[in-house]
Design a protein around this motif. Sequence first.
Motif, PDB file in Angstrom:
ATOM      1  N   ARG A  53      -3.759  -2.925  -2.119  1.00 18.56           N
ATOM      2  CA  ARG A  53      -3.243  -1.828  -1.277  1.00 18.56           C
ATOM      3  C   ARG A  53      -2.979  -0.591  -2.115  1.00 18.56           C
ATOM      4  N   HIS A  54      -2.352  -0.787  -3.276  1.00 14.94           N
ATOM      5  CA  HIS A  54      -2.053   0.358  -4.130  1.00 14.94           C
ATOM      6  C   HIS A  54      -3.339   1.009  -4.643  1.00 14.94           C
ATOM      7  N   ALA A  56      -6.281   0.950  -3.312  1.00 15.31           N
ATOM      8  CA  ALA A  56      -6.971   1.597  -2.190  1.00 15.31           C
ATOM      9  C   ALA A  56      -6.356   2.963  -1.891  1.00 15.31           C
ATOM     10  N   ASP A  57      -5.033   3.062  -2.025  1.00 15.10           N
ATOM     11  CA  ASP A  57      -4.339   4.323  -1.744  1.00 15.10           C
ATOM     12  C   ASP A  57      -4.413   5.308  -2.904  1.00 15.10           C
ATOM     13  N   ALA A  58      -4.241   4.808  -4.129  1.00 13.49           N
ATOM     14  CA  ALA A  58      -4.080   5.689  -5.292  1.00 13.49           C
ATOM     15  C   ALA A  58      -5.348   5.867  -6.110  1.00 13.49           C
ATOM     16  N   ARG A  69       4.106   1.210 -11.323  1.00 15.18           N
ATOM     17  CA  ARG A  69       4.196   1.407  -9.870  1.00 15.18           C
ATOM     18  C   ARG A  69       4.762   0.180  -9.172  1.00 15.18           C
ATOM     19  N   GLN A 118      -4.383  -6.881   6.152  1.00 15.74           N
ATOM     20  CA  GLN A 118      -3.615  -5.772   6.727  1.00 15.74           C
ATOM     21  C   GLN A 118      -3.725  -5.775   8.255  1.00 15.74           C
ATOM     22  N   ARG A 145      10.841   2.381   4.499  1.00 10.02           N
ATOM     23  CA  ARG A 145      10.254   3.268   3.499  1.00 10.02           C
ATOM     24  C   ARG A 145      11.333   3.775   2.555  1.00 10.02           C
TER      25      ARG A 145
END
Length: 157
Positions: A53-54, A56-58, A69, A118, A145
């Motif tokens: 997930r990280h 894919a985002d970053a 992170r 997901q 969050r």
Amino acid sequence: MSEDLSTGADTDEVTLGRIETEVALLMRFGEATRRRTGAEHRVLDRAAYVILRHLADAGPQNISALATRLNLDGSTVTRQVSAMQRDGLIVREPDPHDGRGMVVSPTPAGLQRMAAVQAARTRLYGDILAGWAAEDRDTLAEMLRRLNEALEHRPRP
């Protein structure tokens, strides 16, 4: 006036105790739910899912950036990434900014498995929270969050 401060402190202590209990239960129920749900939730272990997930985002990251992170020791992330590489979920490539280093990136297979987990989790939470008002779901998402952000930025010993 000191009674008001004492009452406030007592109330805060009770509230913090409730939060601690609810977070502990959330973790317990989350794990139990994951184990009892369909196979699509288990195509990745938790660590691989979070790393993918990280990434894919970053975008591509070196081990040190991933460890920072995810608030993990570099050796732990190295072991997880090595296992993920053996499983074909990530690739290691030379760091384009520092030829001496390596970065990890998700493979198409890794992204596909992450997306499947997901989607399954999103459906699950949709079912669990179906009776909640949209505003309450938004509030929950924002509070989670903020909690995660506070945990991430908490000073490390």
